[in-house]
Design a protein around this motif. Structure first.
Motif, PDB file in Angstrom:
ATOM      1  N   CYS A 377       0.847  -1.187   0.000  1.00 61.53           N
ATOM      2  CA  CYS A 377       0.000   0.000   0.000  1.00 61.53           C
ATOM      3  C   CYS A 377       0.884   1.239   0.000  1.00 61.53           C
ATOM      4  N   VAL A 378       0.807   2.009  -1.069  1.00 64.52           N
ATOM      5  CA  VAL A 378       1.565   3.258  -1.187  1.00 64.52           C
ATOM      6  C   VAL A 378       0.610   4.403  -1.532  1.00 64.52           C
ATOM      7  N   ASP A 379      -0.580   4.379  -0.985  1.00 64.14           N
ATOM      8  CA  ASP A 379      -1.547   5.453  -1.218  1.00 64.14           C
ATOM      9  C   ASP A 379      -1.021   6.771  -0.659  1.00 64.14           C
ATOM     10  N   GLY A 380      -1.538   7.881  -1.204  1.00 63.77           N
ATOM     11  CA  GLY A 380      -1.260   9.193  -0.646  1.00 63.77           C
ATOM     12  C   GLY A 380       0.170   9.651  -0.790  1.00 63.77           C
ATOM     13  N   ASN A 381       0.826   9.296  -1.882  1.00 66.52           N
ATOM     14  CA  ASN A 381       2.164   9.787  -2.160  1.00 66.52           C
ATOM     15  C   ASN A 381       2.133  10.617  -3.448  1.00 66.52           C
ATOM     16  N   PHE A 382       3.294  10.804  -4.065  1.00 61.64           N
ATOM     17  CA  PHE A 382       3.374  11.611  -5.284  1.00 61.64           C
ATOM     18  C   PHE A 382       3.869  10.784  -6.462  1.00 61.64           C
ATOM     19  N   LEU A 383       3.511   9.523  -6.484  1.00 63.28           N
ATOM     20  CA  LEU A 383       4.009   8.610  -7.514  1.00 63.28           C
ATOM     21  C   LEU A 383       3.342   8.885  -8.853  1.00 63.28           C
ATOM     22  N   THR A 384       4.158   8.805  -9.915  1.00 61.63           N
ATOM     23  CA  THR A 384       3.636   8.925 -11.276  1.00 61.63           C
ATOM     24  C   THR A 384       3.882   7.653 -12.086  1.00 61.63           C
ATOM     25  N   THR A 385       4.859   6.848 -11.660  1.00 59.20           N
ATOM     26  CA  THR A 385       5.155   5.579 -12.334  1.00 59.20           C
ATOM     27  C   THR A 385       5.469   4.523 -11.293  1.00 59.20           C
ATOM     28  N   ASP A 906      -4.461  17.015  -2.810  1.00 54.79           N
ATOM     29  CA  ASP A 906      -3.098  17.522  -2.965  1.00 54.79           C
ATOM     30  C   ASP A 906      -2.303  17.398  -1.680  1.00 54.79           C
ATOM     31  N   GLN A 907      -2.988  17.458  -0.550  1.00 52.20           N
ATOM     32  CA  GLN A 907      -2.305  17.292   0.730  1.00 52.20           C
ATOM     33  C   GLN A 907      -2.224  15.837   1.156  1.00 52.20           C
ATOM     34  N   LYS A 908      -2.612  14.947   0.236  1.00 52.09           N
ATOM     35  CA  LYS A 908      -2.415  13.507   0.377  1.00 52.09           C
ATOM     36  C   LYS A 908      -3.157  12.906   1.562  1.00 52.09           C
ATOM     37  N   ALA A 909      -4.389  13.351   1.713  1.00 51.73           N
ATOM     38  CA  ALA A 909      -5.261  12.645   2.642  1.00 51.73           C
ATOM     39  C   ALA A 909      -5.833  11.421   1.939  1.00 51.73           C
ATOM     40  N   ILE A 910      -6.168  10.424   2.717  1.00 47.83           N
ATOM     41  CA  ILE A 910      -6.770   9.223   2.165  1.00 47.83           C
ATOM     42  C   ILE A 910      -8.283   9.370   2.229  1.00 47.83           C
ATOM     43  N   ILE A 911      -8.930   9.249   1.083  1.00 42.81           N
ATOM     44  CA  ILE A 911     -10.382   9.337   1.008  1.00 42.81           C
ATOM     45  C   ILE A 911     -10.919   7.937   0.774  1.00 42.81           C
ATOM     46  N   ASN A 915     -16.332   8.141   0.690  1.00 38.95           N
ATOM     47  CA  ASN A 915     -16.048   9.570   0.506  1.00 38.95           C
ATOM     48  C   ASN A 915     -15.856  10.286   1.834  1.00 38.95           C
ATOM     49  N   LYS A 916     -14.967   9.788   2.660  1.00 40.90           N
ATOM     50  CA  LYS A 916     -14.654  10.421   3.925  1.00 40.90           C
ATOM     51  C   LYS A 916     -13.146  10.593   4.057  1.00 40.90           C
ATOM     52  N   VAL A 917     -12.756  11.736   4.594  1.00 47.11           N
ATOM     53  CA  VAL A 917     -11.339  12.024   4.793  1.00 47.11           C
ATOM     54  C   VAL A 917     -10.808  11.107   5.885  1.00 47.11           C
ATOM     55  N   ASN A 918      -9.858  10.276   5.508  1.00 43.79           N
ATOM     56  CA  ASN A 918      -9.292   9.279   6.429  1.00 43.79           C
ATOM     57  C   ASN A 918     -10.366   8.437   7.089  1.00 43.79           C
ATOM     58  N   GLY A 919     -11.497   8.272   6.405  1.00 41.54           N
ATOM     59  CA  GLY A 919     -12.574   7.451   6.927  1.00 41.54           C
ATOM     60  C   GLY A 919     -13.345   8.074   8.065  1.00 41.54           C
ATOM     61  N   VAL A 920     -13.161   9.392   8.308  1.00 38.33           N
ATOM     62  CA  VAL A 920     -13.778  10.044   9.466  1.00 38.33           C
ATOM     63  C   VAL A 920     -14.968  10.894   9.066  1.00 38.33           C
ATOM     64  N   THR A 921     -14.797  11.816   8.130  1.00 41.78           N
ATOM     65  CA  THR A 921     -15.846  12.765   7.792  1.00 41.78           C
ATOM     66  C   THR A 921     -15.769  13.125   6.319  1.00 41.78           C
ATOM     67  N   CYS A 922     -16.934  13.455   5.751  1.00 44.03           N
ATOM     68  CA  CYS A 922     -16.974  13.886   4.362  1.00 44.03           C
ATOM     69  C   CYS A 922     -16.715  15.374   4.235  1.00 44.03           C
ATOM     70  N   CYS A 923     -16.659  16.092   5.353  1.00 47.49           N
ATOM     71  CA  CYS A 923     -16.463  17.544   5.328  1.00 47.49           C
ATOM     72  C   CYS A 923     -14.988  17.869   5.155  1.00 47.49           C
ATOM     73  N   THR A 924     -14.737  18.958   4.451  1.00 47.38           N
ATOM     74  CA  THR A 924     -13.372  19.443   4.312  1.00 47.38           C
ATOM     75  C   THR A 924     -13.102  20.637   5.210  1.00 47.38           C
ATOM     76  N   ARG A 925     -14.167  21.253   5.726  1.00 48.27           N
ATOM     77  CA  ARG A 925     -14.021  22.327   6.713  1.00 48.27           C
ATOM     78  C   ARG A 925     -15.086  22.115   7.778  1.00 48.27           C
ATOM     79  N   MET A 926     -14.667  22.211   9.010  1.00 44.46           N
ATOM     80  CA  MET A 926     -15.580  22.046  10.121  1.00 44.46           C
ATOM     81  C   MET A 926     -14.913  22.551  11.389  1.00 44.46           C
ATOM     82  N   TYR A 933      -5.989  18.245  10.936  1.00 44.54           N
ATOM     83  CA  TYR A 933      -5.306  19.381  10.317  1.00 44.54           C
ATOM     84  C   TYR A 933      -4.102  18.858   9.527  1.00 44.54           C
ATOM     85  N   PRO A 934      -3.789  19.366   8.342  1.00 46.56           N
ATOM     86  CA  PRO A 934      -4.381  20.515   7.641  1.00 46.56           C
ATOM     87  C   PRO A 934      -5.476  20.153   6.646  1.00 46.56           C
ATOM     88  N   TRP A 935      -5.924  18.894   6.648  1.00 47.56           N
ATOM     89  CA  TRP A 935      -6.968  18.527   5.692  1.00 47.56           C
ATOM     90  C   TRP A 935      -8.301  19.176   6.058  1.00 47.56           C
TER      91      TRP A 935
END
Length: 1297
Positions: A377-385, A906-911, A915-926, A933-935
């Protein structure tokens, strides 16, 4: 205040207090020591003192200066039950001060930063602590540098960001502690060793024995217990013998104080001894290296180091993990490594490796050496290849590369034949080439959600027989043709822009295509395996024929379309919000075969003719028929629906609920609000009834049975205006958890400004959840009655934060409004400060928040009020303007805000897939959830709207409401509902009928903003009433007073009683202020009068004229003449004892009052009872129509008692029962005496209400009134007063409008 230890003179040092002892500290920084005491919460501090004014002056000189709170190490050992806090150092520094300079001044080796009470990392010597704080606050949303400096000095910030002089070290955070304590310990099986006091810790699979004094730094004895023994020592009371396994086994005897303690240790140790697979979880422990003693546990097979700060080249760092010879699973996610640790590729035993969210840009070729690897598992990185060597991992069965930067599917997938899934959510794919998938015969599941897909390309006509599941949610597809996927079983394509969809029906089982623009869905052949079809929120005009022929289909959701017919041979049918006028009848013999159990038909055009059709479905359990056109529900038909558990008949025209509802023995929910029901239904005898909503009906009484059902939890009877509940009935309902009834208004002496401009209704429904996680805020009289605040807070799964925000956010807003007049500034700061004030509760919990603030508008001359709306999360507000919805808020969710979703990606959170940020919430601001933080940020979206006469209502709702209702539908549903409570309930009912099973909340605020919404400090006319009611101001004609005695100073008794009249202005009346007005001598002279934008301050000598007509009754004269007048008053029409008089009511400016010759130091003051009905005027007679001045009169005294005896102590009692203080009546008469005489009299407000006499506008005066208004608007010059008017004796009138 603690002792100040100054540093050497320099630019970083504030002025020295003269009382401070002189001492030197290296580094040029200033340290203030503060003793802080802890309260019951472990990490919350109460400040006992602040640094002095000199230090504050030093900070104000430059916004780049500030302070850093430096905490001592908080060490918790096994022997202490509460942690002891060392002194708190307050270090004054600048944004350029590095950590090394602070360490030198403090004598520390390093500084440590803790975020959100969780992770602690060591600062690099070059990092600047104050700059870190300022950057953190700026990223939260603070814009003003001065405000950032102020917030940084607040110690409450420690719940989000805290600095330590040494690393906080707690034993239970170093390892997973099972048990610990200080006991007498003896080593060995023989008695050669003595008993000694030692710290004993049962950690993981080991028993650790160490010195009490140097438990963290001294020698530790580690005894592996797996496979060993735990035995009771018979020779010594309450003692256990712990032995390890193997030939070189060691034994430790531990003596406990009590039997219970001994048994607890024996139970826990026995579990450890029996373990065979060792798993060590050290996630979120702020580790930089693996604890040394873990290397003694050779049986470790799984090591979790997630969310730490692991280093590479350190003793115990990642380069030493090869020492775990049996390690199979390793989790190093969220360690911010930056570079792939190549030495991990030498651990050949690894089968599972998680390296998500570490900032990798590529993978090394050595990863091909991990031949036993099965999961990578290499999710949430900047890999292109991906490297070609990855193809060597033939045992790899799971590869996660979601939320990277791939623009196409990597070719290495073709070599990894054990893989059956392509998981690439959140990448940058724009084109899906089905030909590439055709070459991967081993791939069955494809997850491409949250990419940028716009087209799907098919290279050839060759079909794909392997792909069974495809997820294309949240892309940008306009047309989708997957007919070549002949084995497709499940398709997710929600929230695209699809107009047409084409699929193969050979294997199709489930189809989810809601929230698109579909007009056609083509499936061939008929999907014989189809069981579930979701096509809600599209533009379908009919159900596809193939769907009606699908024999196995049980679930059909076609709500929010344009349908006129639906099939009913289903188990679940949701056809709400369509255009259904009838239902298909069941054929002969089909009634017993009907499987329909859940039927949602809310918001259609169904009439009573549909009720007989329902009898053909005897297995119905849930039936929603709200907001249709039902007038009756036959008792014989309801009698046959014996299986009903939930019945919703709200928003129809029913007058009764049939008595046969008593046969529905399984019924637990009845919702029938907003009907015309006058008789309480026989539902209190049902054995399983739980929820009853009969609000907004015509109930008059309730027949209570002898015993209420014990299951009844919620009974809503609000909105039944004629319902009167006796005390006996209320006692009977006392056991109900939630009883909602109307509160009868109590008599009050405060004027109610807000009842005129706005009224609100609130509805909250828990749905199928066992708790309500929604809270609402409604303050109709905010900021001294000149505004209103409404809010809604949705905690999703927690109820603590919404309640905290409900209690505190209005107070925070009030404080911020006093600091700034800019709505964007004070609204943003309100949210950010509320975010900080959540403290520890906000570290792990979060809440959506919506705040609406209505206040007088001083910026827009075309509006009397402005509406400022701020929100985070998914709660939204919509304004109805001229019948059209105007969204005022922004939805901060991954599904509906592409910009925010991209920011989070872009900040490499896992969705996750839901459709939840890190499996916690669907909100991006709360608000809250600071650990995300900083997601997740608390900065709100803010909009300001001037309110106009076209604004009808404001709707506030949580996520569940707006997920099921569009803005237009919500506005149209409640525009013509008279009661705001009924309107709010209707919205919640619609959402539930559309399939909402979650908490749903709605607040409807009716607005009455227009010409009648004047907020001038006129103090003379009460505000107009609510919509649909005539608002009146009762006025009495005052008696003519005698000349006051100069010797006694007491005014003589009034000679006659004034008659009542009622003002009805064509243009509108001025608004009374809720709070006490300021007297002439105290307030109006030094400050200008507050004017609303409806009546701006006129130019000098010109007055805004509001002509109206009044009817007076006077026992002084019956012929339309004042007692001192020789000629009839112009504009007066006699009518027996009643006199119709033209009345001029003028707005005035403060500077006009300054030049008035009638102003005296002693201003007249009305009695408190008069003030209860509004504000008042003392009015003088004038020579000219346009030269008169209204004298505002205010109440300066404490409120009088209402009893007659007490009232007489404070003033003179008039013949009509009102009270005027003696000195105030004298002042009032003196002012009136000095006024010049005018034949067309000015009349003032009464002190009591007499409804017989009312102001009436004569028909023959209407045109004259309008003409006078027109003349004043054109600025006609004032006519010169006549000389004869100046010579006549003055008339005095004491009046209060």
């Amino acid at each position: 205040m603690g002792e100040v230890e100054p540093g050497p003179a320099g630019p970083l040092e504030p002025p020295e207090p003269p009382e401070a002892p002189a001492s030197r500290r290296p580094g040029g920084i200033r340290v203030l020591k503060r003793n802080m005491k802890r309260n019951g919460s472990r990490t919350c501090l109460n400040r006992r003192s602040r640094f002095g004014s000199r230090e504050r002056d030093w900070l104000r000189e430059d916004v780049k200066r500030g302070c850093v709170y430096l905490y001592g190490a908080d060490t918790t050992t096994a022997s202490t039950t509460a942690s002891a806090s060392s002194d708190l150092h307050l270090v004054l520094c600048t944004v350029e001060t590095p950590a090394s300079e602070i360490c030198a001044g403090e004598g520390r080796e390093s500084l440590y930063l803790q975020l959100h009470g969780d992770l602690v990392r060591r600062l690099e010597p070059t990092e600047r602590p104050l700059q870190i704080v300022y950057d953190y606050l700026a990223r939260l949303g603070f814009d003003d540098p001065a405000r950032i400096q102020e917030e940084a000095t607040d110690p409450d910030l420690g719940c989000m960001l805290r600095f330590y002089g040494e690393k906080p070290c707690q034993m239970d955070h170093l390892d997973r502690i099972l048990l610990s304590g200080i006991y007498n310990v003896r080593k060995g099986k023989t008695q050669l060793h003595k008993w000694a006091e030692r710290l004993v810790v049962l950690c993981g699979t080991c028993l650790i024995v160490s010195s009490v004094k140097d438990c963290q730094t001294g020698k530790m004895h580690i005894l592996p217990l797996v496979g060993g023994k735990v035995e009771e020592v018979k020779r010594r009371q309450h003692s256990l013998a712990f032995s390890s396994a193997g030939a070189q086994a060691q034994t430790y005897h531990v003596s406990f104080e009590t039997l219970a303690e001994c048994q607890r240790w024996q139970r826990q140790a026995s579990k450890v001894v029996s373990q065979r697979i060792s798993t060590v979880d050290l996630s979120c422990y702020s580790l930089e290296e693996v604890p040394e003693h873990l290397f003694y546990s050779q049986d470790i097979t799984y090591l979790n180091l997630r969310h730490n700060f692991m280093q590479l080249e350190r003793p115990g760092g990642l380069d030493t993990l090869y020492r775990f010879s049996q390690l199979k699973g390793l989790n190093l996610s969220h360690n911010k490594l930056g570079l792939f640790p190549v030495l991990l590729c030498e651990i050949s035993t690894l089968t599972e490796l998680n390296l998500s969210c570490n900032g990798f840009h590529d993978l090394p070729s050595q990863i091909g050496n991990l031949l036993n690897l099965q999961t990578l598992c290499v999710d949430g990185n900047f890999l292109t290849t991906l490297p070609e060597e990855l193809g060597n991992l033939q045992q790899l069965s799971s590869l996660g590369i979601s939320f990277n930067n791939f623009s196409h599917i990597p070719e290495v997938y073709e070599k990894l034949t054990m893989l059956d899934k392509v998981v690439m959510a959140g990448n940058h794919l724009e084109v899906l080439n089905l030909g590439v998938l055709n070459r991967m015969s081993h791939i069955k599941h494809v997850d491409l959600r949250m990419n940028h897909l716009k087209t799907v390309v098919t290279e050839n006509l060759e079909g794909n027989k392997y792909i069974t599941h495809m997820d294309l949610r949240d892309n940008q597809l306009a047309d989708l043709d997957l007919n070549s996927l002949c084995s497709l079983e499940q398709l997710h394509c929600e929230r695209n822009q699809l107009r047409e969809l084409t699929l193969s029906g050979f294997s199709l089982r489930t189809l989810y295509a809601s929230s698109n623009r579909l007009t056609a869905v083509n499936v061939y052949p008929v999907p014989s395996q189809l069981t579930s079809l979701e096509l809600s929120r599209n533009l379908l005009e009919c159900v596809p024929d193939w769907a009606c022929e699908a024999k196995k289909m049980e679930i059909l959701d076609v709500s929010c379309n344009l349908l006129t017919e639906v099939p009913m041979s289903l188990r679940y049918l949701n056809a709400s919000a369509n255009s259904l006028e009838s239902l298909p009848s069941a054929g002969a013999g089909e009634e017993s075969l009907s499987a329909l159990q859940l039927l949602y038909l809310t918001n259609n055009l169904l009439t009573d003719q549909c009720v007989p059709v329902l009898v053909g479905h005897p297995h119905l359990r849930i039936l929603h028929l709200a907001n249709n056109q039902l007038q009756t529900f036959p008792a014989s038909k309801l009698n046959k629906l014996e299986q009903l558990e939930e019945l919703n008949l709200s928003g129809n025209k029913l007058k009764t609920i049939p008595t046969t509802i008593a046969n529905c023995r399984r019924l637990h929910t009845l919702v029938a609000h907003s009907n015309n029901i006058s008789i309480f239904p026989e539902i209190l005898q049902l054995p399983q009834i739980q929820f009853v909503d009969l609000s907004c009906n015509d109930l008059t009484e309730i027949l209570i049975p002898e015993a209420l059902p014990a299951t009844l939890q919620d009974l809503d009877l609000t909105g039944n205006t004629n319902l009167v509940l006796e005390h006996k009935t209320l006692d009977t309902f006392s056991h109900i958890t939630t009883l909602k009834i109307d509160q009868k208004p109590l008599p009050t002496t405060d004027s109610t400004v807000t009842s005129t401009f706005w009224s609100h209704g609130l509805a909250e429904m828990a749905g199928q959840r066992n708790k309500l996680c929604i809270s609402a805020l409604a303050v109709d009289n905010f900021a001294e009655g000149v505004g209103a605040v409404y809010g809604m807070f949705d905690g999703d799964r927690n109820e603590e934060l919404p309640r905290l925000l409900q209690c505190t956010m209005a107070d925070v807003l009030l404080e911020e409004v006093q600091q700034s007049t800019n709505d964007t500034v004070f609204m943003a700061n309100t949210f950010l400060v509320s975010h900080r004030k959540l403290g520890m509760a906000g570290q792990k919990l979060g809440s959506s928040a919506l705040l609406c603030y209505i206040r007088p508008d001083t910026a827009d001359p075309t509006s009397s009020f402005s509406l400022t709306v701020a929100n985070v999360g998914t709660c939204q507000a919509v304004l109805c303007r001229g019948g059209k919805p105007v969204p005022l808020s922004k939805v901060f969710s991954l599904e509906q805000d592409p910009e925010e979703a991209q920011r989070v990606k872009d900040q490499k959170a896992i969705i996750t897939e839901d459709n939840k940020v890190n499996g916690v919430t669907c909100c991006t601001r709360m608000l809250g959830c600071t650990y995300l933080y900083p997601w997740i940020l608390p900065k709100p979206h803010i909009s300001a709207t001037p309110l106009t006469i076209q604004d009808e209502l404001l709707i506030l709702g949580n996520k569940a409401l707006w997920e099921h209702l569009s803005y237009t539908e919500a506005v149209n549903a409640v525009r013509h509902v008279q009661d705001p409570l009924a309107a709010a309930k209707k919205l919640c009912t619609l959402a539930q009928s559309y399939g909402c099973q979650d908490n749903v909340g709605a607040m409807v605020v009716y607005l009455n903003i227009g010409e009648e919404g004047c907020t001038c400090e006129m103090n003379g006319l009460t505000l107009p009433g609510p919509v649909g009611f005539a608002s009146t101001t009762i006025i009495k004609d005052p008696p003519k007073p005698t000349t006051p005695s100069s010797s006694s100073g007491i005014a003589s008794e009034f000679g006659s009683e004034m008659s009542t009249s009622e003002v009805s202005s064509e243009v509108g009346s001025t608004a009374s202020d809720e709070h006490n007005t300021v007297g002439l001598d105290a307030g109006l002279l030094p400050r200008p009068e507050r004017r609303c934008s409806l009546h701006p301050t006129p130019t000098s000598g010109v007055f805004q004229r509001q002509p109206s007509c009044a009817t007076f009754s006077s026992n002084q004269s019956d012929n339309g003449l004042d007692s001192d007048d020789d000629q009839p008053v112009e504009g007066v029409i006699t009518n027996g004892s009643k006199v119709e008089v033209e009345v001029d009511i003028h707005c005035c400016r403060g500077r006009d009052l300054e030049n008035s010759p009638t102003l005296t130091e002693n201003s007249p003051t009305p009695c408190p009872e008069e003030h209860a009905r509004g504000s008042f005027f003392g009015i003088r007679r004038q020579n000219s129509v346009n030269s008169g001045i209204l004298l505002p009169v205010s109440k300066d005294k404490m409120e009088l008692q209402k009893s007659p005896s007490t009232s007489c102590l404070y003033g003179k009692k008039l013949s009509n029962g009102s009270i005027v203080p003696l000195e105030d009546s004298l002042n009032l008469i003196e002012v009136a005496t000095e006024a010049p005489k005018k034949k067309t009299g000015y009349f003032a407000a009464p002190t009591q209400l007499e409804p017989e006499d009312q102001f009436v506008v004569p028909r023959d005066l209407e045109e004259e009134v309008k003409e006078q208004m027109k003349q004043h608007q054109e600025g006609r010059p004032e006519p010169e007063p006549r000389e004869e008017d100046r010579t006549e004796l003055p008339e005095e009138f004491d009046t209060a409008l």
